[in-house]
Design an enzyme around this catalytic site. Structure first.
Site, PDB file in Angstrom:
ATOM      1  N   CYS A 183       0.835  -1.202   0.000  1.00 21.22           N
ATOM      2  CA  CYS A 183       0.000   0.000   0.000  1.00 21.22           C
ATOM      3  C   CYS A 183       0.872   1.255   0.000  1.00 21.22           C
ATOM      4  O   CYS A 183       1.410   1.656   1.040  1.00 21.22           O
ATOM      5  CB  CYS A 183      -0.928  -0.012   1.211  1.00 21.22           C
ATOM      6  SG  CYS A 183      -1.971   1.454   1.299  1.00 21.22           S
TER       7      CYS A 183
ATOM      8  N   CYS B 141      -0.394   4.122   2.188  1.00 25.88           N
ATOM      9  CA  CYS B 141      -0.181   3.915   3.626  1.00 25.88           C
ATOM     10  C   CYS B 141       1.288   4.117   3.996  1.00 25.88           C
ATOM     11  O   CYS B 141       1.609   4.730   5.001  1.00 25.88           O
ATOM     12  CB  CYS B 141      -0.545   2.497   4.053  1.00 25.88           C
ATOM     13  SG  CYS B 141      -2.007   1.826   3.290  1.00 25.88           S
ATOM     14  N   ASP B 142       2.192   3.580   3.199  1.00 28.62           N
ATOM     15  CA  ASP B 142       3.586   3.473   3.638  1.00 28.62           C
ATOM     16  C   ASP B 142       4.586   4.300   2.836  1.00 28.62           C
ATOM     17  O   ASP B 142       5.747   4.401   3.222  1.00 28.62           O
ATOM     18  CB  ASP B 142       4.022   1.993   3.593  1.00 28.62           C
ATOM     19  CG  ASP B 142       3.180   1.143   4.541  1.00 28.62           C
ATOM     20  OD1 ASP B 142       2.822   1.644   5.617  1.00 28.62           O
ATOM     21  OD2 ASP B 142       2.879  -0.013   4.200  1.00 28.62           O
TER      22      ASP B 142
END
Ligand code: NDP
Length: 311
Positions: A137, A140-141
């Site tokens: 992701c 997200c990261d």
């Protein structure tokens, strides 16, 4: 035979949010956690984009907070996996849910929040660095790889989107495409090729994710000439698709060709009365914790409305 008002399947942001709303509406929900209590977020180290956590939070702690909040209002959280569902087609009839192949639960409404699972290549080295450089992701990261070099795997729209997203944050992005063409739409491909710090390596596959405690390089192979090389990178992002966890609903609920549950526009309503779907099990586009939580709320409100219509 005891009949409950509301059964929630799945314990990610969608499931727990549905439980918070359903319990506050006195539906006394029972939530079956599934194989991975807390869902996909439990494999994420830091969550920095969920509102309400100004300092960020780890995925497991955030999901523990969700669980506590659901329990505070009386949700019953059960460790177990739903192995079979027999969903009624008639409004007002009860649905039968079987947990761990033995326990039977009868419920007036079912909220499905079984999520989706990102696909991985299946390499041992990939597993080893999960959460320490390997991610599925970018939104997200990606931030953790600011001004660093990263590798993205995949040739579809997700890969194109993740690679261009990462290119805004990272110094250099390598996109490994296993064929000599990308499956992504033309407009997404154009974005990829128009991005200066994004290099597409066609006919390349991953041999090994390498590093010490965290990822520092990726060994890849050019399948046209079988030559291997090492790309220096601290992040390794998979974008080779997701599989919605909806197999147990096959032949009962409407789903698309991939398996995403189909809901009526602007609602969580499925094709069966009293059955609602939320989170990544029905969302192939946004797939964020915050959107999953929002749709879990919608599902609980839809379930409450359905029950009050029955009354
Ligand atoms: P897709 O199934 O479309 O693409 C998966 C990609 O991963 C393919 O290029 C495939 O390669 C590659 N792949 C699969 N397995 C491997 C492997 N083992 N090793 C290397 N590469 C592999 O998945 P997406 O997640 O990209 O998209 C899913 C759906 O969501 C699509 O309908 C897409 O259009 C949509 N979507 C739309 C977006 C948008 O419009 N903004 C954004 C994201 C997704 P190959 O081509 O060789 O099979």
């Amino acid at each position: 035979m005891e009949i409950i008002e509301c059964l929630i399947i799945g314990s990610g942001p969608a499931g727990y949010t549905a439980a918070i709303y359903a319990s506050r509406a006195n539906l006394n929900p029972v939530l079956i956690q599934g194989l991975q209590p807390g869902g996909q977020l439990t494999t994420t180290n830091d969550v920095e984009n969920y509102p309400g956590y100004p300092e960020g939070v780890t995925g497991p702690i955030m999901m523990e907070d969700f669980k506590k909040q659901a329990e505070r209002f009386g949700s019953k959280i059960v460790f177990g996996t739903v192995t079979e569902v027999i969903l009624s087609k008639t409004k007002g009839d009860v649905h039968k849910i079987i947990v761990d192949n033995k326990e039977e639960i009868y419920t007036k409404t079912v909220i499905i929040s079984t999520g989706a699972s990102a696909k991985y290549l299946g390499l041992e080295s990939e597993k080893k660095f999960m959460g320490s450089g390997v991610s599925a992701c970018a939104v997200c990261d990606g931030f953790f790889f600011k001004n660093q070099d990263v590798v993205v795997v995949g040739g579809g729209d997700s890969a194109a989107e993740e690679a261009t997203y990462l290119a805004k944050l990272c110094k250099k992005v390598y996109l490994l495409v296993r064929k000599d063409e990308m499956r992504a739409s033309q407009i997404m491909q154009k974005r990829v090729f128009d991005t200066n710090n994004l290099e597409v390596l066609f006919n390349h596959e991953t041999i090994e994710v390498m590093g010490d405690k965290t990822v520092n390089s990726i060994k890849v192979k050019d399948t046209k000439n079988n030559q291997e090389k090492i790309i220096s990178a601290s992040g390794f992002f998979l974008a080779i698709g997701h599989t919605p966890n909806t197999q147990i609903f096959k032949n009962q609920l409407d789903m698309d060709s991939v398996g995403y549950l189909i809901t009526k526009p602007d609602s969580s309503i499925t094709n069966l009365p009293g059955v609602f779907a939320s989170g990544d099990a029905q969302d192939s586009i946004y797939r964020q914790a915050i959107t999953a939580a929002g749709s879990g709320c919608m599902a609980a409100l839809d379930a409450e409305r359905y029950l009050s219509e029955l009354d």
